[in-house]
Design a protein around this motif. Structure first.
Motif, PDB file in Angstrom:
ATOM      1  N   GLN A  76     -56.178  17.306 -13.099  1.00 17.31           N
ATOM      2  CA  GLN A  76     -55.056  16.788 -14.900  1.00 17.31           C
ATOM      3  C   GLN A  76     -54.166  15.838 -14.283  1.00 17.31           C
ATOM      4  OE1 GLN A  76     -53.777  19.838 -16.468  1.00 17.31           O
ATOM      5  NE2 GLN A  76     -55.224  20.778 -16.677  1.00 17.31           N
ATOM      6  N   SER A  77     -54.453  14.734 -14.941  1.00 13.57           N
ATOM      7  CA  SER A  77     -53.098  13.779 -14.943  1.00 13.57           C
ATOM      8  C   SER A  77     -52.276  13.929 -16.485  1.00 13.57           C
ATOM      9  CB  SER A  77     -53.715  12.244 -14.734  1.00 13.57           C
ATOM     10  OG  SER A  77     -54.268  12.456 -13.765  1.00 13.57           O
ATOM     11  N   LEU A  78     -50.890  13.793 -15.975  1.00 14.44           N
ATOM     12  CA  LEU A  78     -49.981  14.463 -16.980  1.00 14.44           C
ATOM     13  C   LEU A  78     -49.368  12.432 -17.350  1.00 14.44           C
ATOM     14  CD1 LEU A  78     -48.272  15.406 -19.629  1.00 14.44           C
ATOM     15  CD2 LEU A  78     -46.495  15.367 -16.928  1.00 14.44           C
ATOM     16  N   VAL A  79     -49.189  11.820 -18.309  1.00  9.45           N
ATOM     17  CA  VAL A  79     -49.379  10.604 -19.246  1.00  9.45           C
ATOM     18  C   VAL A  79     -47.543  10.781 -19.695  1.00  9.45           C
ATOM     19  CG1 VAL A  79     -49.821   8.552 -19.696  1.00  9.45           C
ATOM     20  CG2 VAL A  79     -51.257   9.742 -17.880  1.00  9.45           C
ATOM     21  N   ASP A  80     -47.147  10.306 -19.089  1.00 10.15           N
ATOM     22  CA  ASP A  80     -45.755  10.017 -20.436  1.00 10.15           C
ATOM     23  C   ASP A  80     -45.005   8.903 -21.016  1.00 10.15           C
ATOM     24  OD1 ASP A  80     -43.268  10.873 -22.263  1.00 10.15           O
ATOM     25  OD2 ASP A  80     -41.993  11.156 -20.335  1.00 10.15           O
ATOM     26  N   ILE A  81     -45.775   8.700 -22.406  1.00 11.78           N
ATOM     27  CA  ILE A  81     -45.662   7.417 -23.100  1.00 11.78           C
ATOM     28  C   ILE A  81     -43.988   7.131 -23.727  1.00 11.78           C
ATOM     29  CG2 ILE A  81     -47.210   6.160 -24.580  1.00 11.78           C
ATOM     30  CD1 ILE A  81     -50.142   7.636 -23.849  1.00 11.78           C
ATOM     31  N   ARG A  82     -43.890   6.494 -23.226  1.00 11.15           N
ATOM     32  CA  ARG A  82     -42.393   6.459 -23.614  1.00 11.15           C
ATOM     33  C   ARG A  82     -42.370   5.513 -24.470  1.00 11.15           C
ATOM     34  NH1 ARG A  82     -39.121   7.223 -18.200  1.00 11.15           N
ATOM     35  NH2 ARG A  82     -40.488   9.241 -17.853  1.00 11.15           N
ATOM     36  N   ASN A  83     -43.569   4.174 -24.021  1.00  8.12           N
ATOM     37  CA  ASN A  83     -43.094   2.729 -25.221  1.00  8.12           C
ATOM     38  C   ASN A  83     -44.437   1.915 -24.988  1.00  8.12           C
ATOM     39  OD1 ASN A  83     -42.688   0.512 -27.194  1.00  8.12           O
ATOM     40  ND2 ASN A  83     -41.006  -0.273 -25.505  1.00  8.12           N
ATOM     41  N   THR A  84     -45.344   1.625 -25.989  1.00  7.56           N
ATOM     42  CA  THR A  84     -46.182   1.040 -26.228  1.00  7.56           C
ATOM     43  C   THR A  84     -46.204  -0.542 -27.032  1.00  7.56           C
ATOM     44  OG1 THR A  84     -47.353   1.956 -28.063  1.00  7.56           O
ATOM     45  CG2 THR A  84     -47.442   2.861 -25.943  1.00  7.56           C
ATOM     46  N   SER A  85     -45.248  -0.486 -27.554  1.00  2.69           N
ATOM     47  CA  SER A  85     -44.930  -2.206 -27.817  1.00  2.69           C
ATOM     48  C   SER A  85     -44.318  -3.279 -27.177  1.00  2.69           C
ATOM     49  CB  SER A  85     -43.955  -1.822 -28.921  1.00  2.69           C
ATOM     50  OG  SER A  85     -42.830  -1.520 -28.347  1.00  2.69           O
ATOM     51  N   SER A  86     -44.256  -2.521 -25.539  1.00  2.00           N
ATOM     52  CA  SER A  86     -44.149  -3.944 -25.152  1.00  2.00           C
ATOM     53  C   SER A  86     -44.981  -4.594 -24.346  1.00  2.00           C
ATOM     54  CB  SER A  86     -43.569  -3.570 -24.169  1.00  2.00           C
ATOM     55  OG  SER A  86     -43.044  -4.488 -22.610  1.00  2.00           O
ATOM     56  N   LYS A  87     -44.933  -6.030 -24.223  1.00  2.00           N
ATOM     57  CA  LYS A  87     -46.318  -6.698 -24.465  1.00  2.00           C
ATOM     58  C   LYS A  87     -46.311  -6.837 -22.325  1.00  2.00           C
ATOM     59  CE  LYS A  87     -45.983 -10.288 -27.554  1.00  2.00           C
ATOM     60  NZ  LYS A  87     -46.021 -11.825 -27.523  1.00  2.00           N
ATOM     61  N   GLU A  88     -45.505  -6.031 -21.859  1.00  3.15           N
ATOM     62  CA  GLU A  88     -45.672  -5.969 -20.381  1.00  3.15           C
ATOM     63  C   GLU A  88     -45.201  -4.611 -20.261  1.00  3.15           C
ATOM     64  OE1 GLU A  88     -44.586  -9.019 -18.198  1.00  3.15           O
ATOM     65  OE2 GLU A  88     -45.182 -10.232 -19.744  1.00  3.15           O
TER      66      GLU A  88
END
Length: 736
Positions: A690-702
């Motif tokens: 399994q891979s746990l992905v913690d998504i904190r911000n997706t609005s940044s272009k980079e």
């Protein structure tokens, strides 16, 4: 009080009630007219006359009491009810109907669900028994029975049968389920009875029962939100013997079936030519099925898949080499398999001698089935020794390197088969790690993918999407919608077909199939000599292949939770959004579903596939991104007359915006800016990592992506309206 005459049945019931104990604090209140059962979740009020009962959860009534009687047996309503015994989580009651026939009723609580049972005091009595309440709508489920109607619809309100099963009411059903759910009203019901059942789903009543029985041992009500209901349903199926198995990765890729490509004209040369042609064109095949014609063809007694280990020497002179060739190309090789034994067949005499076949009046019975054409004996799957013998015979195929089987009994002549007739065999194969395509079954999932009945060019095309959605409502979410183009184009089985209609059919059918958990090809699309058809079919195949890891992750989540993640009808995914209801039918044709938690499929399909390019597409609450164009939409909203050309991928991205795709053997996590922040768990194809992905911000272009397992920053890139990074199995990530 004395309850003479019921001691044996009462003792048996107490054994059932004391099994699988749960931590439930049950309060029982009795007065002259009623018995009330209260837990911290449920309140059931039972009126003694008629055994009329109402079900409430957390103070809200879910099902009202039936106006006449809640329990009827031998065509006579209950007249009297008496409390017999109380436990921490269950009660036992004595009931008598208007004929004076006694029965013992039990109610046992398991947290969010509870079980009703009823047993005649006199063990010699057999007859009909059913429980019922007032009805509620909308209601979904019933598997194949929802689809095989004049006007296909996933909404099953109005359905009733006093003889429900695989061949009831003239409606074919191989994957059979009497599970019914009303997600809007947070309740579901199933009577776990593989023999013939009684069902009514209407505004006036929800009724389930059994025919010609001495007892109903396990009738369950499930309450709560959809995810709670399906988790409890999963637990109950596993506990009651209708096991749900973990599926295998390869089945969720692109497959090939010989019958769709070649009809009956199969041999090692025609198969190789067809499969090689698909591979040369770039089709990413991962499995193949040879369902017919591999057995010896010179003797009628061998014309069946039960010729275990015996190949036709002229058509398949080198079986090991034939199988090895495809396995070296990375394909799983699957053979057709049935439990039908032709008289005088290779193993029939042994089966007769050891009494391994279904009997009637003490003698083995011959059955008429669609194939083989001759009358056949059928394996008695209720006999463990017979099943063990059959599994030993299957080893003769496996010894050649065969990976698994397409279970394919169909067209049987009688309606009194138990619906779990193949389950014991399929369970045995799955226990051995064999790859199983299931076509018959009841409630459980002893198979890797769920194939619905043959779906062809000359049939009602609304049946297909309704069938697939009904499968998911019923707990069969690993849908395989039959071969692209069906099983009739090879060999000209449908006669002369309008070419323009056929080309549109193939393109619409392949787009629909590619968004199902599994898909396959047969008829060589190059035979039309049409570039657009060839391009659309190849594009759809490659898109499905790219999403295979993502789809398989959803399948593993379904195995773990019971919730139909690989193909989730919108009324389950958005259960409180009333605009998702009443659209999955041949009038609205709102055939939409979630794939996992981030993709919404909206293929243009149905009987009007050749006359329109537009659909009303509904977007629930949230941000939705067009998979092809990247255009953003904000739900809830209805996209009226939304244009869906054949060359469009009919997908929106929403939910948590996390999608995993494979490209040239590499795995990429793709993050879409839908405003999600939180954690996502991705399950890899080995079924363990399994891979746990913690998504904190997706609005940044980079965005900054860190591999938390190595502590190193990960390179990202913008690609097709999302940013992506390479995903390593078992590694965890943070996005900020």
């Amino acid at each position: 009080m004395k309850y003479t005459g019921i001691k044996v049945q009462f003792a048996a019931l107490l054994t059932v009630l004391s099994t699988f104990a749960f931590a439930v604090d049950l309060e029982v209140i009795e007065n002259d007219d009623a018995i009330e059962l209260r837990t911290d979740i449920h309140h059931i009020k039972i009126w003694k006359e008629g055994f009329r009962y109402a079900i409430s959860r957390n103070g809200k009534q879910l099902l009202g009491a039936h106006e006449e009687a809640g329990l009827v047996y031998l065509s006579s309503p209950v007249a009297q009810t008496r409390l017999l015994k109380m436990y921490d989580d269950s009660v036992a009651m004595s009931v008598s109907n208007r004929l004076g026939i006694q029965a013992v009723v039990g109610i046992k609580f398991y947290g969010n669900c509870f079980k009703l049972s009823a047993t005649f005091v006199d063990s010699d009595i057999q007859g009909s028994i059913f429980f019922r309440t007032k009805g509620t709508t909308p209601a979904y489920g019933l598997s194949d029975h929802a689809a095989f109607r004049k006007d296909p619809s996933t909404e099953v309100t109005g359905y009733s049968s006093n003889y429900f099963g695989a061949l009831s009411d003239g409606k074919p059903s191989r994957l059979t389920s009497n599970f019914v759910i009303s997600p809007a009203n947070q309740i579901a019901i199933v009577n776990m009875e593989p023999a013939k059942k009684i069902i009514a789903v209407s505004h006036a009543e929800w009724k389930q029962g059994s025919v010609y029985v001495n007892s109903i041992p396990s009738l369950y009500y499930f309450t709560g939100n959809a995810k709670e209901i399906y988790k409890d349903y999963l637990d109950v199926r596993n506990r009651e013997g209708y096991k749900v198995y973990k599926p295998k990765y390869e089945w969720f890729g692109v497959g090939w079936e010989a019958f769709g490509a070649l009809g009956w004209i199969t041999n090692h040369q025609t198969i190789r030519a067809n499969v090689d042609a698909y591979l040369k064109l770039g089709y990413p095949l991962s499995w193949m099925v040879v369902g017919s014609g591999f057995w010896p063809n010179k003797e009628d007694r061998l014309l069946a898949t039960t010729s275990f280990g015996a190949w036709d020497n002229e058509k398949y002179p080198d079986p090991e080499g034939f199988i090895t060739y495809y396995k070296q190309l990375g394909l799983k090789v699957i053979l057709g398999l049935r439990i039908a034994f032709i008289p005088n067949g290779l193993y029939t005499d042994e089966g007769l001698e050891k009494e391994y076949f279904i009997q009637k009046d003490g003698k083995p019975r011959l059955f008429k089935v669609n194939f083989p054409k001759s009358d056949c004996y059928l394996l008695d799957s209720n006999n463990p020794r017979a099943v063990a013998w059959y599994l030993t015979l299957c080893e003769k195929w496996l010894a050649y390197g065969v990976d698994g089987f397409k279970e394919d009994l169909f067209g049987y002549e009688i309606g009194d088969f138990d619906d779990d007739k193949l389950d014991a065999v399929n369970r045995g194969l799955m226990d051995k790690g064999v790859y199983v395509m299931g076509r018959n079954g009841y409630l459980g999932s002893p198979m890797d993918i769920h194939r619905y009945d043959d779906f062809n060019f000359n049939q009602n095309q609304d049946r297909g999407p309704v069938n697939g959605l009904a499968f998911s409502y019923s707990g069969f979410p690993y849908t395989y919608p039959d071969i692209v183009g069906g099983t009739g184009l090879a060999g000209d089985r449908f006669g002369k077909i309008d070419r323009d209609k056929l080309r549109i059919y193939l393109m619409r059918n392949v787009r629909y199939a590619s968004l199902n958990p599994s898909m396959s090809f047969g008829f060589g699309v190059w035979q039309l000599g049409d570039k657009q058809v060839a391009d659309v079919c190849l594009d759809a195949a490659k898109r499905h292949h790219a999403l295979q890891p993502y789809i398989f992750d959803a399948a593993l989540k379904a195995y773990e939770t019971g919730f139909p993640y690989p193909l989730t009808p919108l009324p389950l995914a958005f259960e409180q959004d009333t605009l998702t209801y009443h659209r999955e039918n041949n009038n609205q044709r709102g055939y939409q579903w979630m794939i996992g938690e981030s993709l919404m499929a909206y293929p243009l399909y149905g009987n009007d596939y050749d006359t329109t390019n537009q659909r009303d597409v509904y977007l629930p609450q949230g941000t939705w991104i067009d998979y092809d164009s990247g255009e953003k939409y904000q739900g809830p909203m209805m996209l009226e007359d939304f244009n869906i050309p054949v060359d469009k991928t009919p997908l929106f991205v929403g939910g948590n915006g996390f999608v995993v795709e494979q490209t040239e053997g590499r795995l990429y996590a793709r993050i879409y800016d839908v405003g999600f922040a939180g954690s996502v768990v991705f399950r890899h194809k080995d079924g363990q990592s399994q891979s746990l992905v913690d998504i904190r911000n997706t609005s940044s272009k980079e965005p900054i992506v860190t591999n938390l397992t190595t502590g190193k920053r990960v390179e990202t890139e913008r690609e097709r309206h999302a940013f992506q990074f390479e995903l390593e199995a078992g590694h965890h990530y943070a996005i900020e």
